[in-house]
Scaffold this motif. Structure first.
Motif, PDB file in Angstrom:
ATOM      1  N   LEU A   8       0.836  -1.206   0.000  1.00 44.24           N
ATOM      2  CA  LEU A   8       0.000   0.000   0.000  1.00 44.24           C
ATOM      3  C   LEU A   8       0.871   1.257   0.000  1.00 44.24           C
ATOM      4  N   GLY A  11       2.475   1.595  -3.433  1.00 46.58           N
ATOM      5  CA  GLY A  11       1.472   2.047  -4.391  1.00 46.58           C
ATOM      6  C   GLY A  11       1.123   3.506  -4.188  1.00 46.58           C
ATOM      7  N   LEU A  12       0.967   3.917  -2.929  1.00 45.84           N
ATOM      8  CA  LEU A  12       0.638   5.312  -2.632  1.00 45.84           C
ATOM      9  C   LEU A  12       1.761   6.233  -3.094  1.00 45.84           C
ATOM     10  N   SER A  40      -7.057   5.521  -5.499  1.00 46.62           N
ATOM     11  CA  SER A  40      -7.681   4.279  -5.008  1.00 46.62           C
ATOM     12  C   SER A  40      -7.378   3.112  -5.937  1.00 46.62           C
ATOM     13  N   LEU A  43      -3.889   1.886  -5.409  1.00 42.11           N
ATOM     14  CA  LEU A  43      -3.793   1.070  -4.195  1.00 42.11           C
ATOM     15  C   LEU A  43      -4.390  -0.317  -4.409  1.00 42.11           C
ATOM     16  N   GLY A 138      -0.115   0.754 -10.019  1.00 44.47           N
ATOM     17  CA  GLY A 138      -0.168   0.098  -8.714  1.00 44.47           C
ATOM     18  C   GLY A 138       0.322  -1.338  -8.790  1.00 44.47           C
ATOM     19  N   HIS A 142       3.736  -3.239  -7.028  1.00 45.32           N
ATOM     20  CA  HIS A 142       3.738  -4.507  -6.303  1.00 45.32           C
ATOM     21  C   HIS A 142       4.824  -5.433  -6.843  1.00 45.32           C
TER      22      HIS A 142
END
Length: 149
Positions: A8, A11-12, A40, A43, A138, A142
């Protein structure tokens, strides 16, 4: 490998940094509602590769999907609800660190967000590219944090 909090955060960082850069250089200027939706999606994309395992990330991901799907149903947006439900089933097809942790999945998994609205609603595909790009970004964060590149 980072846990869901690490993904998270990654991603943010990727999403907010990219969005800030696009706004700063005047390339893309979304309204606040769209900007929040894009962050969003970043994320959610950052969590998606690990939602095939029983984890806090999976619980968070599906809790958000339940709320969004319920809102779509209440609004009578049954086609959008069906698209969301279809996409939510995808991680169940395969093993952990299988297809969800590949570069091609990073590009293909978000494609229903473009293809289905164009097909079902005749939405211009150009309007959907920021949402596709946010999800891919996003997802990329990861895979990068999991050292898959």
């Amino acid at each position: 490998m980072p846990g869901y909090r690490g993904h998270l955060a990654g991603g943010l960082l990727a999403g907010a940094g990219t969005l800030a850069g696009l706004i700063w250089f005047g390339i893309y200027l979304p309204d606040i509602k769209t900007a929040l939706l894009l962050v969003s999606l970043v994320l959610m994309g950052a969590l998606f590769p690990d939602v095939d395992t029983d984890s806090k990330g999976q619980n968070f991901f599906y809790a958000v999907l339940v709320v969004v799907d319920l809102a779509l149903l209440i609004q009578g947006d049954y086609k959008w609800s069906a698209i969301l439900g279809f996409c939510a089933l995808l991680p169940a097809v395969g093993r952990h660190r299988g297809w969800t942790h590949t570069w091609w999945a990073m590009l293909l998994v978000p494609l229903p967000m473009v293809i289905l609205p164009v097909w079902l609603y005749q939405t211009p595909w150009q309007h959907l590219l920021p949402f596709y790009g946010a999800t891919v970004l996003g997802y990329f964060s990861h895979l990068l944090l999991d050292r898959k590149f």
